[in-house]
Design an enzyme around this catalytic site. Structure first.
Site, PDB file in Angstrom:
ATOM      1  N   ALA A 249       2.092   4.812  -1.374  1.00 16.03           N
ATOM      2  CA  ALA A 249       3.402   4.185  -1.105  1.00 16.03           C
ATOM      3  C   ALA A 249       4.443   5.147  -0.547  1.00 16.03           C
ATOM      4  CB  ALA A 249       3.940   3.470  -2.338  1.00 16.03           C
ATOM      5  N   ALA A 250       4.019   6.322  -0.103  1.00 14.73           N
ATOM      6  CA  ALA A 250       4.994   7.221   0.541  1.00 14.73           C
ATOM      7  C   ALA A 250       5.561   6.546   1.800  1.00 14.73           C
ATOM      8  CB  ALA A 250       4.331   8.544   0.899  1.00 14.73           C
ATOM      9  N   GLY A 251       4.673   5.867   2.542  1.00 13.79           N
ATOM     10  CA  GLY A 251       5.128   5.175   3.751  1.00 13.79           C
ATOM     11  C   GLY A 251       6.076   4.029   3.410  1.00 13.79           C
ATOM     12  N   ASP A 252       5.787   3.314   2.332  1.00 18.66           N
ATOM     13  CA  ASP A 252       6.672   2.214   1.919  1.00 18.66           C
ATOM     14  C   ASP A 252       8.044   2.762   1.529  1.00 18.66           C
ATOM     15  OD1 ASP A 252       4.459   0.547   2.209  1.00 18.66           O
ATOM     16  OD2 ASP A 252       3.865   0.810   0.115  1.00 18.66           O
TER      17      ASP A 252
HETATM   18  O1  RIB Z   1       1.223   1.329   0.552  1.00 19.87           O
HETATM   19  C1  RIB Z   1       0.671   1.408  -0.733  1.00 19.87           C
HETATM   20  C2  RIB Z   1       0.199   0.073  -1.181  1.00 19.87           C
HETATM   21  O2  RIB Z   1      -0.901  -0.298  -0.388  1.00 19.87           O
HETATM   22  C3  RIB Z   1      -0.323   0.038  -2.601  1.00 19.87           C
HETATM   23  O3  RIB Z   1       0.680  -0.213  -3.557  1.00 19.87           O
HETATM   24  C4  RIB Z   1      -1.388  -1.053  -2.528  1.00 19.87           C
HETATM   25  O4  RIB Z   1      -1.054  -2.217  -3.222  1.00 19.87           O
HETATM   26  C5  RIB Z   1      -1.593  -1.326  -1.043  1.00 19.87           C
HETATM   27  O5  RIB Z   1      -1.019  -2.484  -0.653  1.00 19.87           O
END
Ligand code: RIB
Length: 311
Positions: A249-252
């Site tokens: 989730a670094a990108g998120d």
């Molecule tokens: O970007 C990370 C996410 O990718 C994780 O939380 C997982 O659920 C996938 O969707």
């Protein structure tokens, strides 16, 4: 501050930590197991909520033990859940994640209820969406829905941020409607079909996207930060060096940081600097949403880094 909306996936992440990734056909013993709320859409919404943004989540969960728990987690993190529905007769989205000693990960997702986010669901929630200004998309809900929602929102004059993950080819008609696309190096290779082995290669791939009508390409390059490409040029925005524990989730987190700064009216370079900081901090603890920082944490981190750089 502008109002933000995330339209996308919500998963429950089933995470095992391991010394190293198994080879095909091999069984290895993991170290720990934990469940964390995740999914690229939900992650971006929670990261925005933690930062203090006014953010609405639009998406679907299943009628299983994870659905209600997930909604409560969104609420606890300041995310408006008026656009979140529980879908009967299907599981919530699931991600099976392995994290190794270096903090790198492998992820397998099962869409579950995310796969039922369709055009009708966008229409049903339109009255909530039209009050918002900035929209974040990823590619873990049906592509047809992303295509439809982006087109409709762009016609309504909204700002579109697309995180093209998981990567796939994208039609020109979609790219033309995107204000900010935020691929990593692998994703930009899949989208453009161009191999990236150098900064020049990255420049060419970004230029390909600009040629398709994307207004700004923000290419994420991990701990090295990001490159911004637009009609005004191609610039590097340096990242932060941290000890990564889990890069999930670094990108998120990066996308959420970018949208938060954009909503505050910051210029695009400041937005990328802020995004780099949020992304870096998110890698310093385990889990997706569990590792996302508050605004105070980001400000303290940036101040500390500036102090270190002056030494
Ligand atoms: O970007 C990370 C996410 O990718 C994780 O939380 C997982 O659920 C996938 O969707």
């Amino acid at each position: 501050m502008k109002k933000i909306c995330v339209i996308g996936s919500m998963n429950m992440d089933l995470v095992v930590t391991i010394d190293r990734f198994p080879r095909p056909g091999e069984t290895i013993t993991g170290k720990e197991f934990a469940t964390y709320p995740g999914g690229k859409g939900g992650n971006q919404a929670v990261a925005l909520g933690r930062l203090g943004a006014n953010v609405l989540m639009v998406g679907k969960l299943g009628d299983d033990v994870f659905g209600e728990r997930y909604i409560q987690n969104l609420i606890d993190n300041g995310v408006s859940v008026d656009g979140v529905s529980i879908e009967k007769g299907i599981s919530s989205g699931i991600a099976v994640i392995e994290v190794d000693d270096a903090g790198e990960n492998n992820i397998v997702i099962v869409a579950g209820a995310n796969g039922r986010v369709d055009r009708a669901f966008i229409d049903k929630n339109w009255h909530l969406m039209e009050e918002r200004d900035i929209f974040l998309f990823q590619l873990e809900i049906p592509f047809d829905t992303v295509f439809y929602a982006v087109e409709r929102l762009k016609k309504a004059g909204k700002v579109i941020i697309l995180d093209p993950a998981p990567a796939r080819g994208l039609p020109d008609e979609l790219l033309f409607n995107v204000d900010y696309i935020t691929p990593n190096e692998t994703e930009i290779e899949v989208i453009t079909g161009l191999k990236i082995e150098s900064v020049e290669g990255l420049y060419r791939a970004c230029d390909w996207l600009i040629g398709k009508g994307v207004k700004n390409v923000i290419a994420k390059v991990g701990r090295n930060g990001a490159y911004l490409a637009s009609h005004d040029g191609f610039v590097h925005v340096a990242g932060f060096s941290v000890k990564a524990v889990d890069t999930t989730a670094a990108g998120d987190s990066f996308n959420a940081g970018f949208a938060f700064a954009l909503a505050q009216g910051k210029d695009i370079i400041e937005c990328i600097q802020f995004a780099n900081a949020v992304g870096a901090i998110s890698t310093t603890a385990k889990g997706a949403q569990s590792a996302m920082p508050s605004l105070e944490q980001v400000e303290a981190f940036v101040a500390e880094q500036a102090k270190d750089n002056r030494k």
